[in-house]
Design an enzyme around this catalytic site. Structure first.
Site, PDB file in Angstrom:
ATOM      1  N   LYS A  72      19.625-125.279 115.607  1.00  0.00           N
ATOM      2  CA  LYS A  72      21.086-125.192 115.712  1.00  0.00           C
ATOM      3  C   LYS A  72      21.554-124.239 116.804  1.00  0.00           C
ATOM      4  O   LYS A  72      22.595-124.446 117.417  1.00  0.00           O
ATOM      5  CB  LYS A  72      21.682-124.800 114.361  1.00  0.00           C
ATOM      6  CG  LYS A  72      21.636-125.938 113.359  1.00  0.00           C
ATOM      7  CD  LYS A  72      22.612-125.743 112.229  1.00  0.00           C
ATOM      8  CE  LYS A  72      22.772-127.010 111.411  1.00  0.00           C
ATOM      9  NZ  LYS A  72      21.560-127.327 110.621  1.00  0.00           N
ATOM     10  N   GLU A  94      32.974-124.932 111.081  1.00  0.00           N
ATOM     11  CA  GLU A  94      32.794-125.327 109.698  1.00  0.00           C
ATOM     12  C   GLU A  94      31.323-125.142 109.362  1.00  0.00           C
ATOM     13  O   GLU A  94      30.474-125.156 110.244  1.00  0.00           O
ATOM     14  CB  GLU A  94      33.169-126.800 109.524  1.00  0.00           C
ATOM     15  CG  GLU A  94      32.080-127.811 109.915  1.00  0.00           C
ATOM     16  CD  GLU A  94      31.636-127.756 111.381  1.00  0.00           C
ATOM     17  OE1 GLU A  94      32.441-127.336 112.236  1.00  0.00           O
ATOM     18  OE2 GLU A  94      30.475-128.129 111.669  1.00  0.00           O
ATOM     19  N   SER A 361      12.518-129.401 112.711  1.00  0.00           N
ATOM     20  CA  SER A 361      13.821-128.843 113.093  1.00  0.00           C
ATOM     21  C   SER A 361      14.045-127.419 112.610  1.00  0.00           C
ATOM     22  O   SER A 361      14.820-126.683 113.214  1.00  0.00           O
ATOM     23  CB  SER A 361      14.941-129.755 112.574  1.00  0.00           C
ATOM     24  OG  SER A 361      14.807-129.973 111.177  1.00  0.00           O
TER      25      SER A 361
HETATM   26  C1  LIG Z   1      21.353-128.519 109.919  1.00  0.00           C
HETATM   27  C2  LIG Z   1      19.942-128.906 109.911  1.00  0.00           C
HETATM   28  C3  LIG Z   1      19.551-130.254 110.018  1.00  0.00           C
HETATM   29  C4  LIG Z   1      20.502-131.397 110.021  1.00  0.00           C
HETATM   30  O1  LIG Z   1      21.392-131.448 111.099  1.00  0.00           O
HETATM   31  P1  LIG Z   1      21.214-132.485 112.295  1.00  0.00           P
HETATM   32  O2  LIG Z   1      22.499-132.358 113.021  1.00  0.00           O
HETATM   33  O3  LIG Z   1      21.009-133.840 111.703  1.00  0.00           O
HETATM   34  O4  LIG Z   1      20.044-132.050 113.098  1.00  0.00           O
HETATM   35  C5  LIG Z   1      18.192-130.541 110.072  1.00  0.00           C
HETATM   36  N1  LIG Z   1      17.268-129.566 110.000  1.00  0.00           N
HETATM   37  C6  LIG Z   1      17.603-128.267 109.894  1.00  0.00           C
HETATM   38  C7  LIG Z   1      16.527-127.238 109.812  1.00  0.00           C
HETATM   39  C8  LIG Z   1      18.959-127.885 109.838  1.00  0.00           C
HETATM   40  O5  LIG Z   1      19.275-126.592 109.721  1.00  0.00           O
END
Ligand SMILES: *Cc1c(COP(=O)(O)O)cnc(C)c1O
Length: 382
Positions: A72, A94, A361
């Protein structure tokens, strides 16, 4: 979108176009990605997991190693640098589970900007530690008390505040959703994932992967990864949505798998609707994935047949969460565990000369207390 937002969005789109290829802007963006967030993130071959499953090689793109533990921050750095160039003094955002709020609060502190985070009152209660993290970094957290008191209401209240104070305030959106230019902008700032991965894979294997797999909430980590491979027909792009407790209404958030076209929060995309055509109630074990909409570019890729969208349940994600922890010593975020779960299902069906890249992610530290509670209550066995 209300008419009053039109000129504000037009100004933002024009500013983004002006800076997206500006060498000075890109240099500063790259500086913070490198020095603040620790990029580039490694490409890691899961040798143990690959051996155990037998089949395709599984690589991880380690976005979990970013500052704050997820992808993020790539986006919050990019947007806040735009805000600075626009002369804005205040940031609003948000947040649902709180991860985007934390990343926004951190980058606002870094740039010395005032920061207000709108968060559903229910979520404020459920995510106390993230609220405290935001406050520690100087942000004000405003509970949204209308309706279901979750992410949708937080977005409504943040947009209303933006309209009131647009001349001084920048709205920093957290995923590849919302009205133009947000989906494009967020993709561009997250495209560093796909660009790095492409180069790293060519270096490690001398070729591109056969599959790129990422979890899909709003779709930002997935579109950032996919954008590096859109023109490579040999690379299959797979988005994994949360199937939650099952595919009945209210038990999942598998928007692209089960939704239909619709409009919400200023964008036209697949969405999950209730009987009245309003955004549906959604559920996932992972708070970062339970959103009834999805980024419009994913809808486009699905309709083109360029990307495919599948799903993984809570139980599969939990099982992948434990498996990666045990075989590789890496605790994944529950969101990322959905992508991993699908990769683990796929790998044994492929031959050993195939390559799968999974976008990890985020890291799972934020989820450990939740999983510990489930283990203690006998809901899941590690
Ligand atoms: C917020 C988040 C997501 C989901 O958000 P996307 O916009 O779909 O990437 C996925 N993995 C993690 C670790 C997150 O914090």
């Amino acid at each position: 979108m209300p008419d009053s937002l039109k000129p504000i969005l037009d100004e933002l789109a024009a500013t983004f176009e002006r800076y997206r290829n500006d060498p000075g802007f890109l240099e500063e963006f790259n500086y913070y990605l490198t020095r603040y967030s620790g990029r580039e993130t490694p490409l890691y071959l899961c040798a143990n997991l690959t051996r155990r499953l037998g089949g395709a090689k599984i690589y991880l793109k380690r976005e979990d190693l970013n500052h704050l533990g997820a992808h993020k921050v790539n986006n919050t750095i990019g947007q806040i640098l735009l805000a600075k160039r626009m002369g804005k003094k205040k940031i609003i955002a948000e947040t649902g589970a709180g991860q985007h709020g934390v990343a926004t609060a951190a980058t606002a502190a870094l740039m010395g900007m005032e920061c207000t985070i709108y968060m559903g009152a229910e979520d404020v209660e459920r995510q106390k530690l993230n609220v405290f993290r935001m406050q520690m970094m100087g942000a004000r957290v405003v509970p949204a008390t209308s309706g279901q008191q979750t992410l949708k209401e937080a977005v409504d209240e943040a947009l209303a505040a933006w309209i009131r104070e647009a001349d001084t305030t920048f709205y920093l959106l957290g995923s590849a959703v919302g009205p133009h230019p947000f989906p494009l902008m967020v993709r561009e700032f997250q495209s560093v994932i796909g660009r790095e991965l492409r180069a790293q894979m060519l270096e490690a294997e001398g070729r591109l992967p056969d599959y790129c797999i990422a979890c899909v909430g709003g779709g930002s980590n997935a579109i950032g990864m996919f954008s590096g491979f859109i023109n490579d027909d040999g690379v299959r792009l797979v988005g994994v949505e949360p199937a939650g407790r099952g595919l009945e209404y209210g038990d999942h958030a598998a928007t692209l798998c089960l939704g239909e076209p619709g409009v919400m929060h200023g964008f036209n995309s697949y969405m999950l609707k209730d009987q009245a055509g309003e955004p549906a109630a959604v559920y996932s074990i992972s708070a970062g994935l339970d959103y009834p909409g999805v980024g419009p570019e994913h809808s486009h890729l699905k309709d083109l047949g360029r990307a495919e969208y599948v799903n993984a349940s809570d139980a599969e994600a939990l099982s992948a969460f434990f498996d990666l922890s045990r075989t590789e010593g890496i605790i994944p975020a529950l969101e990322s565990a959905h992508a991993l779960a699908y990769a683990m299902r796929l790998a044994p069906t492929l031959s050993s000369d195939k390559i799968i890249a999974v976008n990890l992610s985020g890291r799972g530290d934020k989820d450990v207390a939740q999983v510990e509670r489930m283990v203690r209550e006998g809901l899941v066995t590690p």
